[in-house]
Design a protein around this motif. Structure first.
Motif, short mmCIF file in Angstrom:
data_model
loop_
_atom_site.label_atom_id
_atom_site.label_comp_id
_atom_site.label_asym_id
_atom_site.label_seq_id
_atom_site.Cartn_x
_atom_site.Cartn_y
_atom_site.Cartn_z
N GLU A 193 -32.23 14.06 15.26
CA GLU A 193 -32.11 14.84 16.48
C GLU A 193 -32.98 15.97 16.57
O GLU A 193 -33.15 16.61 17.86
CB GLU A 193 -30.81 15.27 16.85
CG GLU A 193 -29.81 14.11 16.55
CD GLU A 193 -28.24 14.40 16.80
OE1 GLU A 193 -27.97 15.75 17.20
OE2 GLU A 193 -27.42 13.62 16.55
N HIS A 194 -33.74 16.56 15.69
CA HIS A 194 -34.35 17.61 15.63
C HIS A 194 -35.83 17.73 15.24
O HIS A 194 -35.89 17.20 13.90
CB HIS A 194 -33.73 18.92 15.04
CG HIS A 194 -32.40 18.85 15.55
ND1 HIS A 194 -32.21 19.86 16.81
CD2 HIS A 194 -31.19 19.16 14.97
CE1 HIS A 194 -30.63 20.12 17.14
NE2 HIS A 194 -30.02 19.24 15.81
N THR A 195 -36.62 18.41 15.68
CA THR A 195 -37.90 18.48 15.16
C THR A 195 -37.77 19.57 14.33
O THR A 195 -36.73 20.64 14.30
CB THR A 195 -39.21 19.07 16.31
OG1 THR A 195 -38.70 20.32 16.68
CG2 THR A 195 -39.19 18.00 17.36
N ALA A 213 -30.45 16.23 11.27
CA ALA A 213 -31.76 17.13 11.55
C ALA A 213 -32.89 16.12 11.63
O ALA A 213 -33.73 16.41 12.51
CB ALA A 213 -31.77 18.02 10.10
N GLU A 273 -37.32 23.02 15.70
CA GLU A 273 -35.93 23.10 16.39
C GLU A 273 -34.80 23.41 15.15
O GLU A 273 -34.11 24.36 15.63
CB GLU A 273 -35.49 21.87 16.90
CG GLU A 273 -36.30 21.33 18.39
CD GLU A 273 -35.91 20.17 18.92
OE1 GLU A 273 -36.29 19.80 20.12
OE2 GLU A 273 -35.27 19.40 18.21
N VAL A 274 -35.32 23.01 14.12
CA VAL A 274 -34.23 23.35 12.82
C VAL A 274 -34.60 24.78 12.63
O VAL A 274 -33.57 25.81 12.53
CB VAL A 274 -34.55 22.35 11.65
CG1 VAL A 274 -33.82 22.87 10.48
CG2 VAL A 274 -34.20 21.14 11.85
N LEU A 324 -32.67 26.93 15.39
CA LEU A 324 -31.22 26.89 15.08
C LEU A 324 -30.73 27.97 13.99
O LEU A 324 -29.84 28.81 14.09
CB LEU A 324 -30.82 25.67 14.64
CG LEU A 324 -30.63 24.51 15.36
CD1 LEU A 324 -30.21 22.97 14.55
CD2 LEU A 324 -29.68 24.60 16.59
#
Lengths: 170, 421
Positions: free
Chosen positions: B36-38, B33, B41-42, B45
Protein backbone atom coordinates in the motif's frame (compact mmCIF):
# COMPACT_ATOMS: atom_id res chain seq x y z
CA UNK A 1 33.45 -27.81 8.90
CA UNK A 2 37.06 -26.89 9.47
CA UNK A 3 38.01 -23.54 11.00
CA UNK A 4 39.05 -22.33 7.55
CA UNK A 5 35.70 -23.30 6.04
CA UNK A 6 33.78 -21.60 8.84
CA UNK A 7 35.80 -18.41 8.45
CA UNK A 8 35.38 -18.40 4.67
CA UNK A 9 31.62 -18.86 5.06
CA UNK A 10 31.47 -15.94 7.51
CA UNK A 11 33.56 -13.76 5.21
CA UNK A 12 31.05 -14.25 2.37
CA UNK A 13 28.64 -11.97 4.24
CA UNK A 14 30.80 -8.91 3.65
CA UNK A 15 31.98 -6.99 0.59
CA UNK A 16 35.33 -6.41 2.34
CA UNK A 17 37.35 -9.23 3.93
CA UNK A 18 38.55 -6.93 6.68
CA UNK A 19 34.99 -6.90 8.08
CA UNK A 20 35.27 -10.64 8.62
CA UNK A 21 38.16 -10.37 11.08
CA UNK A 22 35.93 -10.17 14.17
CA UNK A 23 33.70 -13.07 13.14
CA UNK A 24 36.84 -15.03 12.28
CA UNK A 25 38.34 -14.33 15.69
CA UNK A 26 35.14 -15.55 17.35
CA UNK A 27 35.37 -18.78 15.35
CA UNK A 28 39.07 -19.20 16.11
CA UNK A 29 38.60 -18.56 19.82
CA UNK A 30 35.83 -21.16 20.02
CA UNK A 31 38.15 -23.61 18.31
CA UNK A 32 41.31 -22.93 20.32
CA UNK A 33 40.01 -21.49 23.61
CA UNK A 34 42.18 -18.42 23.23
CA UNK A 35 44.06 -16.55 20.52
CA UNK A 36 47.84 -17.04 20.62
CA UNK A 37 50.01 -15.43 17.95
CA UNK A 38 50.06 -18.36 15.52
CA UNK A 39 46.25 -18.51 15.52
CA UNK A 40 46.03 -14.78 14.81
CA UNK A 41 48.44 -15.23 11.93
CA UNK A 42 46.41 -18.15 10.58
CA UNK A 43 43.25 -15.99 10.66
CA UNK A 44 45.06 -13.23 8.76
CA UNK A 45 46.30 -15.71 6.17
CA UNK A 46 42.84 -17.27 5.65
CA UNK A 47 41.28 -13.84 5.09
CA UNK A 48 44.23 -12.47 3.15
CA UNK A 49 44.45 -9.35 5.33
CA UNK A 50 47.33 -7.60 7.08
CA UNK A 51 48.40 -9.41 10.25
CA UNK A 52 48.52 -6.16 12.20
CA UNK A 53 44.80 -5.65 11.52
CA UNK A 54 44.06 -8.96 13.21
CA UNK A 55 46.39 -8.23 16.13
CA UNK A 56 44.86 -4.81 16.76
CA UNK A 57 41.36 -6.25 17.02
CA UNK A 58 42.39 -9.18 19.20
CA UNK A 59 43.88 -6.75 21.72
CA UNK A 60 41.17 -4.05 21.56
CA UNK A 61 38.03 -6.04 22.33
CA UNK A 62 37.66 -7.56 25.78
CA UNK A 63 35.94 -10.77 24.67
CA UNK A 64 39.08 -11.87 22.83
CA UNK A 65 41.74 -13.55 24.93
CA UNK A 66 45.31 -13.71 23.79
CA UNK A 67 46.22 -15.59 26.98
CA UNK A 68 44.69 -18.93 28.06
CA UNK A 69 41.64 -18.93 30.30
CA UNK A 70 40.14 -21.73 32.35
CA UNK A 71 37.63 -24.26 31.12
CA UNK A 72 34.91 -22.13 32.68
CA UNK A 73 35.38 -18.37 32.61
CA UNK A 74 33.39 -16.87 35.47
CA UNK A 75 32.66 -13.28 34.48
CA UNK A 76 31.00 -11.48 37.36
CA UNK A 77 29.42 -8.12 36.61
CA UNK A 78 30.32 -5.44 39.13
CA UNK A 79 28.90 -2.42 37.37
CA UNK A 80 26.49 -0.12 39.20
CA UNK A 81 23.26 -2.17 39.20
CA UNK A 82 25.09 -5.32 40.29
CA UNK A 83 27.25 -3.38 42.76
CA UNK A 84 24.09 -2.02 44.39
CA UNK A 85 22.97 -5.62 44.86
CA UNK A 86 26.20 -6.69 46.56
CA UNK A 87 28.17 -8.28 43.76
CA UNK A 88 31.31 -7.54 45.78
CA UNK A 89 30.19 -10.10 48.38
CA UNK A 90 30.03 -12.70 45.62
CA UNK A 91 33.48 -11.76 44.37
CA UNK A 92 34.97 -12.20 47.85
CA UNK A 93 33.21 -15.55 48.19
CA UNK A 94 34.39 -16.77 44.79
CA UNK A 95 37.96 -15.73 45.57
CA UNK A 96 37.78 -17.64 48.85
CA UNK A 97 36.23 -20.87 47.58
CA UNK A 98 38.32 -21.01 44.40
CA UNK A 99 41.50 -20.01 46.18
CA UNK A 100 42.40 -17.45 43.51
CA UNK A 101 42.26 -13.70 43.13
CA UNK A 102 40.30 -11.85 40.48
CA UNK A 103 42.02 -12.43 37.15
CA UNK A 104 43.44 -15.77 38.25
CA UNK A 105 42.87 -19.34 37.12
CA UNK A 106 42.54 -22.33 39.42
CA UNK A 107 45.53 -24.72 39.34
CA UNK A 108 43.39 -27.42 37.73
CA UNK A 109 42.61 -25.05 34.88
CA UNK A 110 38.90 -25.35 35.53
CA UNK A 111 37.96 -21.79 36.51
CA UNK A 112 39.13 -18.32 35.56
CA UNK A 113 37.58 -15.53 37.65
CA UNK A 114 37.03 -12.05 36.22
CA UNK A 115 34.91 -9.02 36.84
CA UNK A 116 33.33 -7.40 33.82
CA UNK A 117 31.48 -4.27 32.88
CA UNK A 118 27.68 -4.29 32.56
CA UNK A 119 26.27 -7.52 31.10
CA UNK A 120 22.97 -5.87 30.17
CA UNK A 121 20.95 -8.04 32.52
CA UNK A 122 20.48 -5.58 35.38
CA UNK A 123 16.96 -6.79 36.13
CA UNK A 124 18.48 -9.99 37.54
CA UNK A 125 21.45 -8.40 39.29
CA UNK A 126 23.84 -9.58 40.52
CA UNK A 127 24.63 -11.53 37.40
CA UNK A 128 27.51 -13.63 36.10
CA UNK A 129 28.28 -14.95 32.63
CA UNK A 130 29.80 -18.38 32.10
CA UNK A 131 30.43 -19.13 28.45
CA UNK A 132 27.32 -18.14 26.50
CA UNK A 133 25.03 -18.39 29.50
CA UNK A 134 23.89 -15.80 32.04
CA UNK A 135 23.21 -16.66 35.67
CA UNK A 136 21.22 -14.03 37.55
CA UNK A 137 19.62 -13.22 40.89
CA UNK A 138 22.76 -14.71 42.43
CA UNK A 139 23.52 -15.13 46.09
CA UNK A 140 26.21 -17.19 47.77
CA UNK A 141 24.11 -20.39 47.80
CA UNK A 142 23.33 -20.05 44.10
CA UNK A 143 26.96 -19.39 43.26
CA UNK A 144 27.97 -22.54 45.16
CA UNK A 145 25.30 -24.57 43.36
CA UNK A 146 26.50 -23.21 40.02
CA UNK A 147 30.12 -24.16 40.77
CA UNK A 148 28.95 -27.67 41.67
CA UNK A 149 27.07 -27.98 38.38
CA UNK A 150 30.07 -26.78 36.40
CA UNK A 151 32.35 -29.27 38.13
CA UNK A 152 29.86 -32.04 37.43
CA UNK A 153 29.78 -31.01 33.78
CA UNK A 154 33.56 -31.18 33.64
CA UNK A 155 33.59 -34.59 35.30
CA UNK A 156 31.05 -35.93 32.82
CA UNK A 157 33.08 -34.58 29.93
CA UNK A 158 36.43 -35.90 31.05
CA UNK A 159 35.55 -38.85 33.20
CA UNK A 160 38.09 -37.60 35.70
CA UNK A 161 37.29 -36.82 39.29
CA UNK A 162 38.19 -33.18 39.15
CA UNK A 163 36.70 -32.58 42.58
CA UNK A 164 39.81 -34.22 43.96
CA UNK A 165 41.84 -31.52 42.30
CA UNK A 166 39.84 -28.71 43.86
CA UNK A 167 41.94 -26.20 45.78
CA UNK A 168 42.27 -26.59 49.55
CA UNK A 169 39.80 -24.79 51.75
CA UNK A 170 36.84 -25.48 49.51
CA UNK B 1 -5.99 2.86 28.89
CA UNK B 2 -2.44 2.24 27.70
CA UNK B 3 -1.96 -0.97 25.72
CA UNK B 4 1.59 -2.35 25.67
CA UNK B 5 2.68 -3.39 22.20
CA UNK B 6 6.46 -3.73 22.29
CA UNK B 7 6.33 -6.28 25.12
CA UNK B 8 3.18 -7.99 23.88
CA UNK B 9 4.93 -11.30 23.26
CA UNK B 10 7.75 -11.30 25.77
CA UNK B 11 5.95 -13.35 28.40
CA UNK B 12 4.17 -15.59 25.90
CA UNK B 13 5.51 -19.16 25.78
CA UNK B 14 7.48 -19.55 22.55
CA UNK B 15 7.12 -15.81 21.94
CA UNK B 16 10.33 -15.98 19.95
CA UNK B 17 8.90 -18.31 17.30
CA UNK B 18 7.48 -17.21 13.97
CA UNK B 19 4.22 -19.08 14.54
CA UNK B 20 3.60 -17.09 17.73
CA UNK B 21 4.45 -13.81 16.05
CA UNK B 22 2.22 -14.53 13.06
CA UNK B 23 -0.66 -15.57 15.31
CA UNK B 24 -0.60 -12.07 16.81
CA UNK B 25 -0.69 -10.39 13.40
CA UNK B 26 3.05 -10.39 12.85
CA UNK B 27 4.44 -9.45 9.42
CA UNK B 28 1.08 -8.00 8.33
CA UNK B 29 2.58 -4.54 8.64
CA UNK B 30 5.39 -5.57 6.26
CA UNK B 31 2.81 -6.80 3.76
CA UNK B 32 0.82 -3.58 4.17
CA UNK B 33 3.92 -1.42 3.65
CA UNK B 34 4.91 -3.28 0.49
CA UNK B 35 1.39 -3.37 -0.97
CA UNK B 36 0.00 0.00 0.00
CA UNK B 37 2.90 2.39 0.42
CA UNK B 38 5.85 3.65 -1.55
CA UNK B 39 9.13 3.94 0.37
CA UNK B 40 8.63 7.72 0.63
CA UNK B 41 5.19 7.18 2.09
CA UNK B 42 6.64 4.90 4.78
CA UNK B 43 9.16 7.61 5.64
CA UNK B 44 6.30 10.10 5.84
CA UNK B 45 4.35 7.82 8.17
CA UNK B 46 7.33 7.61 10.52
CA UNK B 47 7.86 11.38 10.31
CA UNK B 48 4.20 11.99 11.14
CA UNK B 49 4.45 9.66 14.13
CA UNK B 50 7.22 11.82 15.67
CA UNK B 51 9.14 8.65 16.52
CA UNK B 52 12.45 9.65 18.09
CA UNK B 53 15.38 7.26 18.31
CA UNK B 54 15.33 5.05 21.38
CA UNK B 55 19.08 4.52 21.56
CA UNK B 56 19.66 7.62 23.62
CA UNK B 57 20.07 10.65 21.39
CA UNK B 58 16.37 10.95 20.50
CA UNK B 59 16.91 12.12 16.92
CA UNK B 60 13.71 12.03 14.80
CA UNK B 61 13.77 8.70 12.97
CA UNK B 62 11.82 9.72 9.86
CA UNK B 63 14.07 12.73 9.39
CA UNK B 64 17.17 10.54 9.69
CA UNK B 65 15.80 8.25 7.00
CA UNK B 66 15.02 11.18 4.72
CA UNK B 67 18.69 12.23 4.75
CA UNK B 68 19.62 9.16 2.70
CA UNK B 69 20.27 10.30 -0.88
CA UNK B 70 17.75 8.87 -3.33
CA UNK B 71 20.35 8.30 -6.03
CA UNK B 72 23.65 7.51 -4.43
CA UNK B 73 25.03 5.18 -7.07
CA UNK B 74 26.11 2.90 -4.24
CA UNK B 75 24.40 0.22 -2.17
CA UNK B 76 22.56 1.54 0.88
CA UNK B 77 22.81 -0.17 4.22
CA UNK B 78 20.68 -0.49 7.31
CA UNK B 79 22.53 -1.15 10.55
CA UNK B 80 20.73 -2.20 13.69
CA UNK B 81 22.52 -0.98 16.77
CA UNK B 82 22.09 -3.88 19.18
CA UNK B 83 25.33 -3.28 21.07
CA UNK B 84 23.40 -2.58 24.25
CA UNK B 85 26.12 -1.72 26.76
CA UNK B 86 24.87 1.25 28.75
CA UNK B 87 24.92 0.16 32.40
CA UNK B 88 21.35 -0.14 33.67
CA UNK B 89 19.94 -1.01 30.25
CA UNK B 90 18.55 -4.33 29.06
CA UNK B 91 15.48 -3.48 26.98
CA UNK B 92 16.89 -4.49 23.60
CA UNK B 93 17.97 -7.86 24.98
CA UNK B 94 14.37 -8.59 25.98
CA UNK B 95 13.10 -7.89 22.46
CA UNK B 96 15.82 -9.93 20.78
CA UNK B 97 15.50 -12.90 23.11
CA UNK B 98 11.75 -13.03 23.43
CA UNK B 99 10.27 -11.41 20.33
CA UNK B 100 12.99 -11.28 17.66
CA UNK B 101 10.53 -11.23 14.74
CA UNK B 102 9.24 -7.86 15.91
CA UNK B 103 12.73 -6.50 15.30
CA UNK B 104 13.18 -8.31 11.99
CA UNK B 105 9.85 -7.02 10.67
CA UNK B 106 10.84 -3.51 11.74
CA UNK B 107 14.17 -3.88 9.96
CA UNK B 108 12.51 -5.10 6.77
CA UNK B 109 10.06 -2.17 6.67
CA UNK B 110 12.82 0.32 7.48
CA UNK B 111 15.10 -1.12 4.78
CA UNK B 112 12.25 -0.85 2.27
CA UNK B 113 11.78 2.81 3.22
CA UNK B 114 15.42 3.78 2.74
CA UNK B 115 16.13 1.49 -0.22
CA UNK B 116 18.56 -0.89 1.48
CA UNK B 117 18.89 -4.51 0.45
CA UNK B 118 21.40 -5.50 3.12
CA UNK B 119 21.37 -4.99 6.87
CA UNK B 120 23.94 -5.76 9.51
CA UNK B 121 22.64 -6.39 12.98
CA UNK B 122 25.51 -5.43 15.28
CA UNK B 123 24.81 -7.23 18.55
CA UNK B 124 26.99 -7.35 21.62
CA UNK B 125 28.80 -10.66 21.73
CA UNK B 126 27.83 -11.35 25.33
CA UNK B 127 24.18 -11.82 24.34
CA UNK B 128 24.44 -15.55 23.56
CA UNK B 129 20.75 -16.38 23.85
CA UNK B 130 19.68 -13.34 21.84
CA UNK B 131 22.15 -14.27 19.10
CA UNK B 132 20.83 -17.82 18.92
CA UNK B 133 17.21 -16.64 18.87
CA UNK B 134 17.93 -14.07 16.15
CA UNK B 135 19.71 -16.65 14.00
CA UNK B 136 16.69 -18.91 14.32
CA UNK B 137 14.25 -16.07 13.60
CA UNK B 138 16.15 -14.94 10.50
CA UNK B 139 16.12 -18.51 9.17
CA UNK B 140 12.38 -18.77 9.86
CA UNK B 141 11.66 -15.44 8.18
CA UNK B 142 13.70 -16.40 5.13
CA UNK B 143 11.91 -19.72 4.82
CA UNK B 144 8.52 -17.96 4.94
CA UNK B 145 9.46 -15.27 2.40
CA UNK B 146 9.69 -12.30 4.79
CA UNK B 147 13.39 -11.99 4.02
CA UNK B 148 15.27 -12.87 0.83
CA UNK B 149 14.47 -12.04 -2.77
CA UNK B 150 11.16 -10.56 -3.99
CA UNK B 151 9.67 -10.43 -0.51
CA UNK B 152 5.93 -11.26 -0.46
CA UNK B 153 5.84 -11.07 -4.25
CA UNK B 154 7.15 -7.49 -4.38
CA UNK B 155 10.27 -6.15 -6.07
CA UNK B 156 11.89 -5.68 -2.66
CA UNK B 157 14.78 -7.95 -1.68
CA UNK B 158 16.48 -7.81 1.69
CA UNK B 159 18.91 -9.86 3.79
CA UNK B 160 19.95 -9.49 7.43
CA UNK B 161 23.41 -10.52 8.63
CA UNK B 162 24.28 -10.80 12.30
CA UNK B 163 27.62 -9.27 13.30
CA UNK B 164 28.70 -9.98 16.86
CA UNK B 165 30.58 -7.35 18.80
CA UNK B 166 33.30 -8.37 21.21
CA UNK B 167 32.91 -6.29 24.31
CA UNK B 168 33.36 -2.57 23.72
CA UNK B 169 30.88 0.06 24.96
CA UNK B 170 32.10 2.53 22.37
CA UNK B 171 30.49 0.40 19.64
CA UNK B 172 27.16 1.87 20.74
CA UNK B 173 28.41 5.13 19.23
CA UNK B 174 27.19 4.86 15.67
CA UNK B 175 30.35 5.78 13.80
CA UNK B 176 32.53 3.63 16.05
CA UNK B 177 30.15 0.79 15.31
CA UNK B 178 30.70 1.34 11.59
CA UNK B 179 34.46 1.16 12.03
CA UNK B 180 34.03 -2.00 14.05
CA UNK B 181 31.86 -3.46 11.28
CA UNK B 182 34.64 -2.67 8.85
CA UNK B 183 37.10 -4.70 10.89
CA UNK B 184 38.84 -1.88 12.71
CA UNK B 185 39.25 -0.86 16.32
CA UNK B 186 36.00 0.80 17.30
CA UNK B 187 36.74 4.49 17.39
CA UNK B 188 34.32 7.28 16.51
CA UNK B 189 34.60 9.08 13.18
CA UNK B 190 34.47 12.80 12.62
CA UNK B 191 31.04 14.01 11.48
CA UNK B 192 30.24 15.27 8.84
CA UNK B 193 30.03 13.31 6.66
CA UNK B 194 27.10 11.77 8.49
CA UNK B 195 26.43 8.05 8.03
CA UNK B 196 23.24 8.73 6.05
CA UNK B 197 25.47 10.10 3.31
CA UNK B 198 28.75 8.26 3.89
CA UNK B 199 28.54 5.40 6.38
CA UNK B 200 29.35 1.71 6.05
CA UNK B 201 31.86 1.14 3.24
CA UNK B 202 31.45 4.88 2.45
CA UNK B 203 27.86 4.16 1.38
CA UNK B 204 24.63 5.75 2.65
CA UNK B 205 23.76 4.06 5.93
CA UNK B 206 20.99 4.35 8.46
CA UNK B 207 21.72 3.21 12.01
CA UNK B 208 18.80 2.62 14.34
CA UNK B 209 18.43 1.14 17.80
CA UNK B 210 16.55 -2.14 18.36
CA UNK B 211 13.63 -0.50 20.19
CA UNK B 212 13.31 2.17 17.50
CA UNK B 213 13.06 -0.46 14.77
CA UNK B 214 10.59 -2.49 16.85
CA UNK B 215 8.25 0.54 16.92
CA UNK B 216 8.07 0.71 13.12
CA UNK B 217 5.66 -2.21 12.40
CA UNK B 218 3.20 -0.79 14.93
CA UNK B 219 3.32 2.66 13.32
CA UNK B 220 2.62 1.14 9.90
CA UNK B 221 -0.12 -1.15 11.24
CA UNK B 222 -1.91 1.33 13.53
CA UNK B 223 -1.03 4.62 11.91
CA UNK B 224 0.99 7.62 13.04
CA UNK B 225 -1.96 9.22 14.86
CA UNK B 226 -2.13 6.26 17.24
CA UNK B 227 1.59 6.57 18.01
CA UNK B 228 1.50 10.35 18.38
CA UNK B 229 -1.48 10.06 20.72
CA UNK B 230 0.64 8.36 23.37
CA UNK B 231 2.61 10.61 25.75
CA UNK B 232 3.96 14.11 25.09
CA UNK B 233 3.54 15.63 21.63
CA UNK B 234 7.28 16.14 21.08
CA UNK B 235 8.32 12.73 22.46
CA UNK B 236 5.43 10.38 21.81
CA UNK B 237 4.94 6.65 21.76
CA UNK B 238 5.24 3.59 23.95
CA UNK B 239 8.55 3.37 25.81
CA UNK B 240 10.54 0.61 27.45
CA UNK B 241 11.89 1.48 30.89
CA UNK B 242 14.55 -0.66 32.55
CA UNK B 243 14.31 -0.64 36.35
CA UNK B 244 17.24 -1.90 38.39
CA UNK B 245 19.27 -1.28 41.52
CA UNK B 246 17.81 -0.92 45.00
CA UNK B 247 14.18 -1.38 44.13
CA UNK B 248 11.73 -4.11 45.09
CA UNK B 249 10.61 -5.13 41.61
CA UNK B 250 13.39 -4.65 39.09
CA UNK B 251 12.38 -5.42 35.53
CA UNK B 252 11.36 -4.08 32.14
CA UNK B 253 8.21 -1.98 31.96
CA UNK B 254 6.40 -0.65 28.88
CA UNK B 255 4.54 2.57 29.59
CA UNK B 256 3.80 5.81 27.76
CA UNK B 257 6.66 8.16 27.13
CA UNK B 258 6.53 10.94 29.69
CA UNK B 259 5.39 8.94 32.71
CA UNK B 260 6.59 10.61 35.95
CA UNK B 261 9.85 9.13 37.21
CA UNK B 262 8.47 8.93 40.75
CA UNK B 263 5.49 6.87 39.57
CA UNK B 264 7.78 4.56 37.66
CA UNK B 265 10.07 3.95 40.63
CA UNK B 266 7.58 3.87 43.48
CA UNK B 267 4.44 2.41 41.90
CA UNK B 268 5.69 0.17 39.09
CA UNK B 269 8.92 -1.01 40.63
CA UNK B 270 7.63 -1.04 44.21
CA UNK B 271 9.98 1.59 45.62
CA UNK B 272 13.11 0.94 47.70
CA UNK B 273 13.67 -2.13 49.91
CA UNK B 274 11.80 -2.24 53.24
CA UNK B 275 13.05 0.33 55.71
CA UNK B 276 15.03 2.28 53.14
CA UNK B 277 14.46 5.59 51.38
CA UNK B 278 15.37 6.58 47.85
CA UNK B 279 18.44 8.76 47.78
CA UNK B 280 18.89 9.28 44.04
CA UNK B 281 17.93 7.86 40.67
CA UNK B 282 19.91 7.63 37.46
CA UNK B 283 17.16 7.96 34.84
CA UNK B 284 18.83 6.96 31.58
CA UNK B 285 21.85 4.72 32.06
CA UNK B 286 25.06 5.93 33.68
CA UNK B 287 25.58 8.59 31.00
CA UNK B 288 22.57 10.41 32.39
CA UNK B 289 23.19 12.74 35.35
CA UNK B 290 21.62 11.41 38.53
CA UNK B 291 18.59 13.07 40.05
CA UNK B 292 18.25 13.41 43.84
CA UNK B 293 15.05 12.18 45.44
CA UNK B 294 13.49 15.64 45.58
CA UNK B 295 13.65 15.85 41.77
CA UNK B 296 11.72 12.68 40.94
CA UNK B 297 8.55 14.48 39.87
CA UNK B 298 9.78 14.77 36.31
CA UNK B 299 8.37 13.26 33.13
CA UNK B 300 10.36 10.44 31.55
CA UNK B 301 10.77 11.93 28.09
CA UNK B 302 13.56 13.60 26.16
CA UNK B 303 12.54 17.21 26.73
CA UNK B 304 11.32 17.04 30.35
CA UNK B 305 14.50 15.32 31.54
CA UNK B 306 16.71 17.70 29.57
CA UNK B 307 14.93 20.62 31.23
CA UNK B 308 15.58 18.97 34.61
CA UNK B 309 19.31 18.76 33.89
CA UNK B 310 19.46 15.09 33.01
CA UNK B 311 18.52 12.97 29.99
CA UNK B 312 16.30 10.08 28.99
CA UNK B 313 19.21 8.28 27.36
CA UNK B 314 18.48 4.58 27.22
CA UNK B 315 15.78 4.82 29.94
CA UNK B 316 17.96 2.59 32.10
CA UNK B 317 16.63 3.67 35.49
CA UNK B 318 18.97 2.81 38.37
CA UNK B 319 17.60 3.37 41.86
CA UNK B 320 19.96 4.16 44.74
CA UNK B 321 18.76 4.03 48.34
CA UNK B 322 20.01 5.78 51.47
CA UNK B 323 22.31 2.92 52.49
CA UNK B 324 24.63 3.63 49.57
CA UNK B 325 27.73 5.79 49.42
CA UNK B 326 27.46 8.21 46.51
CA UNK B 327 31.23 8.56 46.27
CA UNK B 328 31.39 4.82 45.65
CA UNK B 329 28.68 5.07 42.98
CA UNK B 330 30.41 7.99 41.27
CA UNK B 331 33.76 6.18 41.40
CA UNK B 332 32.31 3.05 39.85
CA UNK B 333 30.67 5.05 37.06
CA UNK B 334 33.87 6.87 36.19
CA UNK B 335 35.84 3.59 36.39
CA UNK B 336 33.45 2.26 33.76
CA UNK B 337 33.97 5.20 31.41
CA UNK B 338 37.72 5.06 31.95
CA UNK B 339 37.78 1.34 31.14
CA UNK B 340 35.67 1.82 28.03
CA UNK B 341 37.37 4.92 26.66
CA UNK B 342 38.59 3.97 23.19
CA UNK B 343 41.73 6.06 23.62
CA UNK B 344 41.28 8.20 20.55
CA UNK B 345 41.20 11.60 22.24
CA UNK B 346 43.31 12.96 25.08
CA UNK B 347 40.62 14.63 27.24
CA UNK B 348 38.70 11.38 27.59
CA UNK B 349 41.65 8.98 27.76
CA UNK B 350 43.80 10.96 30.19
CA UNK B 351 41.11 12.96 31.96
CA UNK B 352 39.13 9.93 33.03
CA UNK B 353 42.27 8.12 34.16
CA UNK B 354 43.12 11.08 36.38
CA UNK B 355 39.54 11.39 37.68
CA UNK B 356 39.46 7.70 38.65
CA UNK B 357 42.68 8.08 40.67
CA UNK B 358 41.29 11.07 42.58
CA UNK B 359 37.92 9.40 43.20
CA UNK B 360 39.48 6.17 44.45
CA UNK B 361 41.63 8.18 46.82
CA UNK B 362 38.65 10.13 48.18
CA UNK B 363 36.55 6.99 48.57
CA UNK B 364 39.34 5.25 50.46
CA UNK B 365 39.52 8.12 52.97
CA UNK B 366 42.81 9.41 51.58
CA UNK B 367 41.37 12.47 49.90
CA UNK B 368 43.18 15.78 50.08
CA UNK B 369 42.01 19.37 50.26
CA UNK B 370 41.55 20.53 46.70
CA UNK B 371 40.46 17.14 45.35
CA UNK B 372 36.92 18.30 44.66
CA UNK B 373 38.21 21.36 42.81
CA UNK B 374 40.49 19.02 40.91
CA UNK B 375 37.54 16.83 39.90
CA UNK B 376 35.56 19.86 38.78
CA UNK B 377 38.51 21.06 36.72
CA UNK B 378 38.78 17.62 35.11
CA UNK B 379 35.07 17.66 34.23
CA UNK B 380 35.56 21.07 32.64
CA UNK B 381 38.51 19.78 30.66
CA UNK B 382 36.63 16.72 29.39
CA UNK B 383 33.15 18.11 28.73
CA UNK B 384 32.87 19.60 25.28
CA UNK B 385 36.45 18.66 24.45
CA UNK B 386 36.22 14.93 23.92
CA UNK B 387 35.77 13.49 20.44
CA UNK B 388 32.46 11.77 21.13
CA UNK B 389 29.74 11.64 23.76
CA UNK B 390 31.54 9.09 25.96
CA UNK B 391 33.68 11.73 27.65
CA UNK B 392 30.77 14.14 27.92
CA UNK B 393 28.59 11.48 29.53
CA UNK B 394 31.23 10.79 32.16
CA UNK B 395 31.76 14.46 32.91
CA UNK B 396 28.08 15.37 33.30
CA UNK B 397 27.51 12.32 35.49
CA UNK B 398 30.38 13.19 37.80
CA UNK B 399 29.34 16.85 37.94
CA UNK B 400 25.83 15.87 39.01
CA UNK B 401 27.17 13.65 41.80
CA UNK B 402 29.47 16.44 42.99
CA UNK B 403 26.69 19.01 42.86
CA UNK B 404 23.98 17.02 44.60
CA UNK B 405 26.08 15.06 47.10
CA UNK B 406 28.98 17.37 47.84
CA UNK B 407 28.44 16.76 51.56
CA UNK B 408 29.38 13.08 51.15
CA UNK B 409 32.54 13.90 49.21
CA UNK B 410 33.51 16.50 51.82
CA UNK B 411 32.82 14.01 54.66
CA UNK B 412 35.14 11.45 53.07
CA UNK B 413 37.95 13.99 52.93
CA UNK B 414 37.38 15.54 56.37
CA UNK B 415 36.81 12.30 58.27
CA UNK B 416 39.46 10.44 56.24
CA UNK B 417 37.13 7.46 55.89
CA UNK B 418 33.93 6.41 54.17
CA UNK B 419 31.04 7.32 56.51
CA UNK B 420 29.06 4.39 55.12
CA UNK B 421 31.54 1.68 56.11
Amino acid sequence: MTMREKIEAAAARYPDQRSAIMPALVIAQKQHGHLPGPVLEEVADILGVERIWVYELATFYTLFHTEPVGRFHLELCDNVSCMLRRSEDLLRHLEAVLGIKKGGTTPDGLFTLSTVECLGACEMAPVMQVGDDYHGDLDIARVDALLDRLRATARQATGADLAAAAPPGE
Amino acid sequence: MFEPVLLRNVDVPDGHLLTTYEAGGGYQALGKALREHTPDEVIDLVKQSNLRGRGGAGFPTGMKWSFVPKRAGKPKYLCCNADESEPGTFKDRFIMERDPHQLIEGMAISAYAIGAETAYLYIRGEYGLAIRRLEQAIAEAQARGYLGTRILGSDFSFVVHIHCGAGAYICGEETAMLDSLQGKRAQPRLKPPFPAVEGLYASPTVINNVETLACVPHIVARGPDWFRGIGPYKSPGPKLYCLSGQVRKPGLYELPMGIPLRELVEDCAGGPPPGRKIKAVIPGGVSAPLIPERGLDVGMDFDSLAAAGSMLGSAGVIVIDDSTCMVKVATRIIEFFHHESCGKCTPCREGLNWAVKVLRRVEAGQGEPGDLEQLEALCKGIFGNSFCALGDGAAVGLRAALAHFEDEFVAHIKERRCPFH
